[in-house]
Structures are given as C-alpha cells and as structure tokens.
Design an enzyme around this catalytic site. Sequence first.
Site, PDB file in Angstrom:
ATOM      1  N   HIS A   1      -7.063   1.540  -6.712  1.00 25.72           N
ATOM      2  CA  HIS A   1      -7.301   0.740  -5.505  1.00 25.72           C
ATOM      3  C   HIS A   1      -8.117  -0.494  -5.916  1.00 25.72           C
ATOM      4  O   HIS A   1      -9.291  -0.619  -5.569  1.00 25.72           O
ATOM      5  CB  HIS A   1      -8.067   1.592  -4.492  1.00 25.72           C
ATOM      6  CG  HIS A   1      -8.056   1.059  -3.097  1.00 25.72           C
ATOM      7  ND1 HIS A   1      -7.488  -0.143  -2.756  1.00 25.72           N
ATOM      8  CD2 HIS A   1      -8.560   1.582  -1.931  1.00 25.72           C
ATOM      9  CE1 HIS A   1      -7.636  -0.346  -1.455  1.00 25.72           C
ATOM     10  NE2 HIS A   1      -8.274   0.680  -0.935  1.00 25.72           N
TER      11      HIS A   1
ATOM     12  N   CYS B   1     -16.010   3.700   0.714  1.00 27.42           N
ATOM     13  CA  CYS B   1     -14.850   2.829   0.944  1.00 27.42           C
ATOM     14  C   CYS B   1     -14.234   3.015   2.327  1.00 27.42           C
ATOM     15  O   CYS B   1     -13.404   2.191   2.733  1.00 27.42           O
ATOM     16  CB  CYS B   1     -13.800   3.047  -0.140  1.00 27.42           C
ATOM     17  SG  CYS B   1     -13.306   4.765  -0.356  1.00 27.42           S
TER      18      CYS B   1
ATOM     19  N   ASP C   1     -16.599   9.065  -1.278  1.00 26.79           N
ATOM     20  CA  ASP C   1     -15.292   8.914  -0.633  1.00 26.79           C
ATOM     21  C   ASP C   1     -14.922  10.273  -0.050  1.00 26.79           C
ATOM     22  O   ASP C   1     -15.551  11.288  -0.373  1.00 26.79           O
ATOM     23  CB  ASP C   1     -14.247   8.446  -1.662  1.00 26.79           C
ATOM     24  CG  ASP C   1     -12.922   8.047  -1.040  1.00 26.79           C
ATOM     25  OD1 ASP C   1     -12.846   7.948   0.202  1.00 26.79           O
ATOM     26  OD2 ASP C   1     -11.954   7.846  -1.796  1.00 26.79           O
TER      27      ASP C   1
ATOM     28  N   GLN D   1     -10.208  -2.746  -3.351  1.00 30.36           N
ATOM     29  CA  GLN D   1     -11.430  -2.116  -2.850  1.00 30.36           C
ATOM     30  C   GLN D   1     -12.586  -2.328  -3.819  1.00 30.36           C
ATOM     31  O   GLN D   1     -13.699  -2.682  -3.411  1.00 30.36           O
ATOM     32  CB  GLN D   1     -11.198  -0.616  -2.637  1.00 30.36           C
ATOM     33  CG  GLN D   1     -12.439   0.141  -2.181  1.00 30.36           C
ATOM     34  CD  GLN D   1     -12.914  -0.289  -0.808  1.00 30.36           C
ATOM     35  OE1 GLN D   1     -12.156  -0.195   0.158  1.00 30.36           O
ATOM     36  NE2 GLN D   1     -14.150  -0.754  -0.701  1.00 30.36           N
TER      37      GLN D   1
ATOM     38  N   ARG E   1     -13.746  -6.649   1.942  1.00 35.29           N
ATOM     39  CA  ARG E   1     -12.339  -6.455   1.590  1.00 35.29           C
ATOM     40  C   ARG E   1     -11.571  -7.754   1.850  1.00 35.29           C
ATOM     41  O   ARG E   1     -10.785  -8.210   1.011  1.00 35.29           O
ATOM     42  CB  ARG E   1     -11.742  -5.308   2.416  1.00 35.29           C
ATOM     43  CG  ARG E   1     -12.086  -3.901   1.944  1.00 35.29           C
ATOM     44  CD  ARG E   1     -11.378  -3.543   0.657  1.00 35.29           C
ATOM     45  NE  ARG E   1      -9.931  -3.645   0.791  1.00 35.29           N
ATOM     46  CZ  ARG E   1      -9.146  -2.691   1.321  1.00 35.29           C
ATOM     47  NH1 ARG E   1      -9.675  -1.564   1.771  1.00 35.29           N
ATOM     48  NH2 ARG E   1      -7.840  -2.866   1.387  1.00 35.29           N
TER      49      ARG E   1
ATOM     50  N   ARG F   1       0.881  -1.171   0.000  1.00 36.40           N
ATOM     51  CA  ARG F   1       0.000   0.000   0.000  1.00 36.40           C
ATOM     52  C   ARG F   1       0.916   1.219   0.000  1.00 36.40           C
ATOM     53  O   ARG F   1       1.572   1.526   0.998  1.00 36.40           O
ATOM     54  CB  ARG F   1      -0.904  -0.012   1.236  1.00 36.40           C
ATOM     55  CG  ARG F   1      -1.853   1.189   1.352  1.00 36.40           C
ATOM     56  CD  ARG F   1      -2.663   1.086   2.643  1.00 36.40           C
ATOM     57  NE  ARG F   1      -3.388   2.309   2.928  1.00 36.40           N
ATOM     58  CZ  ARG F   1      -4.633   2.569   2.554  1.00 36.40           C
ATOM     59  NH1 ARG F   1      -5.291   1.652   1.869  1.00 36.40           N
ATOM     60  NH2 ARG F   1      -5.229   3.705   2.860  1.00 36.40           N
TER      61      ARG F   1
END
Length: 378
Positions: free
Chosen positions: A204, A336, A296, A207, A364, A177
Amino acid sequence: MAAISSHCVSNPSPHSSLLSSASSSTFFGDNSCLPGVSLAFTASPRSLRLRLSCQASSATFPTPSPVHAKEKSELKDFLHISDFDKATIMKILNRASEVKALIKSGERTYLPFKGQTMAMIFTKPSMRTRVSFETGFSLLGGHAIYLGPDDIQMGKREETRDVARVLSRYNDIIMARVFAHQDILDLAKYSSVPVVNGLTDYNHPCQIMADALTMIEHIGQLEGTKVIYVGDGNNIVHSWLLLASVIPFHFVCACPKGFEPDEKTVEKARLAGVSKIEITNDPKEAVRGADVVYSDVWASMGQKEEAAYRRQVFQGFQVDEALMKLAGPKAYFMHCLPAERGVEVTDGVIEAPNSIVFPQAENRMHAQNAIMLHLLGF
C-alpha cells in the site's frame, strides 16, 4: 516495455519550489522540517504557482526487480516505493508539502490537471482511497471516474490487459485498488499511461507516503526515527519495509508467531543495508523508545472469516494506554484506518493528544497529489 506519453513538466523559475521563501519550518533536505497545516506564507499564494510547459517523454515499465539508478526518477508508474531512489521519494514528499500548503492557503487557480481524466478501478471498496484521490485530482483541475467492482469485473468479464489498453485511450492516468498484486503489475505492463497502486494484498505505497509526510510534519524528519508496527505482518508492513530499503530509519514489526511479514520482503529490506530492521513477537519490548507506534486491523478485507480466530491469537498485541506509556511521552500513535476501536487499539489511544491518525488520513490526498504530479511530469 517502453511507453510514450505527452505531459507537462515544470520549468525552473524563482517559484519552482512553492515554499522556497517560506519560514524555516519548510524542509528541503533529509533532516529539516516540513511545514504543518498552520504554515505562514511570506509570499502571496498567487506568486507560488508553478510555470509549466509541455513536452513528450518516454519511460520504462517498472517491475519488482531492481531498477537502474538513472531510471528511478523517470518511471511511468507508482507501484512500489522501492522502485524509486531516496532523492525521488524526498522530492515527492517535498512536493506534497508544497501543494498541501497551496491548497490550505485557499489558492484555487493552480490547476495542473485541467482537461485531464483519471480512471479509478476499485475491486476493493474504500472511503479514504476514493475520496482522497477523487477530491485531490478535482482540486488540481482534473476529473476522476469511479469504476466499482461491478463496473469492470476485471479478470472475469474482461482481461486485465484489455482493460489497461482501453482505459489508456480514454484517460491520462489510472489508479487501481485491487486484491491480487499481479493485477496492478499487469495494468502497468499494458497501460500506456501512468498507473498508481492504490492498494493490493501485497503493499500500500500511497498510505506509507502519507505516513512519511505526517511524520515529517510532526517529528521534523523521517530519517533516523524509530517506527514500531504492532499487529499483523500485512501489506502495510511490506510497504514500510520497502520504504526502509530506501530511507534510513529503524523499523520494528511486532507480531504474533505465524503472522510475520513476507520473508523475501524482509530480506530485501535488510540486504539494502539502509535501515535497521527487526521482526519480533514481543510488543512491550519493541515499543520502548519509539517515535511512532503504528497499528492496523487484525483481519483485513478478505480475512473477516478469520476475525474471531485472530482476536484470540493477537491477544497482547492491542495498542492500549499501557503500551503507549512504555513507548514514552514523545511517541505518536498512527493507524491507517479504518480502526476497530477496542480491538487492535483502544478508544483512549486513538483519541489521545499524541494520536495523529486524522492528519495522517488527510495526508493521503496530499501525498497522492504529489505522486500524480510527479508521474504526469509536473
């Protein structure tokens, strides 16, 4: 760059699909339904375990450029959703459903990752990414090693290509990440074991795989749905666009002027000719008829100094009860996380019955388990 790895693959058997004899809520096609958490089994959990055998295989390092169709199911790494074809993405989602059901049943003897280790590189801290990867890998028998920003200082204390080569000799898989997307590309290029993109500033993918799984569970399908994203045209939007270049659905990004997603990624999604893609500055018009309204944070990690400015620019882009009413009674809300309640979304929306943000967060782990199973050949 080709890499050789030793891993396990499943043998065909009556139980190679864990839920093949489950109720009709199980999905094995593009338009049928995926089981939810309360799935009832028609076979014992023990009978659902896979039979595995080991073999060696070679894979080609993926790049952002197009990949030949026959290679798309054999890629070493999971960097962009669009690196894979529709059949492979649906296969991974199907596997996520199967293994989720197995875990939910209380079965704890399916341990495909037993004796394997995963290195988790974090230059960006995260609760969900760390816990979902570490817990998921552990539940399937593996051991995960957390490497925080001060443990490696990748690109500063040690070059990324050297980190990749060293960790490959200790571990069976690497998850990272990071901020710069080039870092994940370099890790994958120089690593001899699979690399999973846990997030970059560009995209991402884990996700959005979890989001797709959540939509199938609650709506019954992903294909043909209408997903409206309201907010900044960020890495989440890029991932939705890359998914839309593989799976057909209607994707709309409603964002303020000047905060649109990357033009090349929008063009890639449109040129794929798979989905309907719209970029608009009018969230009220965009949400009408939505199956999902997605939001988001307005200022992501590394943009917090812009937070006050962005709050001014993004006025009118908050997902509140009035906007959800325009979307219609069947629209689900997704986020998310982490959410800034009262900023991009109201507390009432995130706590409403049609909010599925917490099943989304749980997924996830299940989506990532399926991604790792695929990469490691199970």
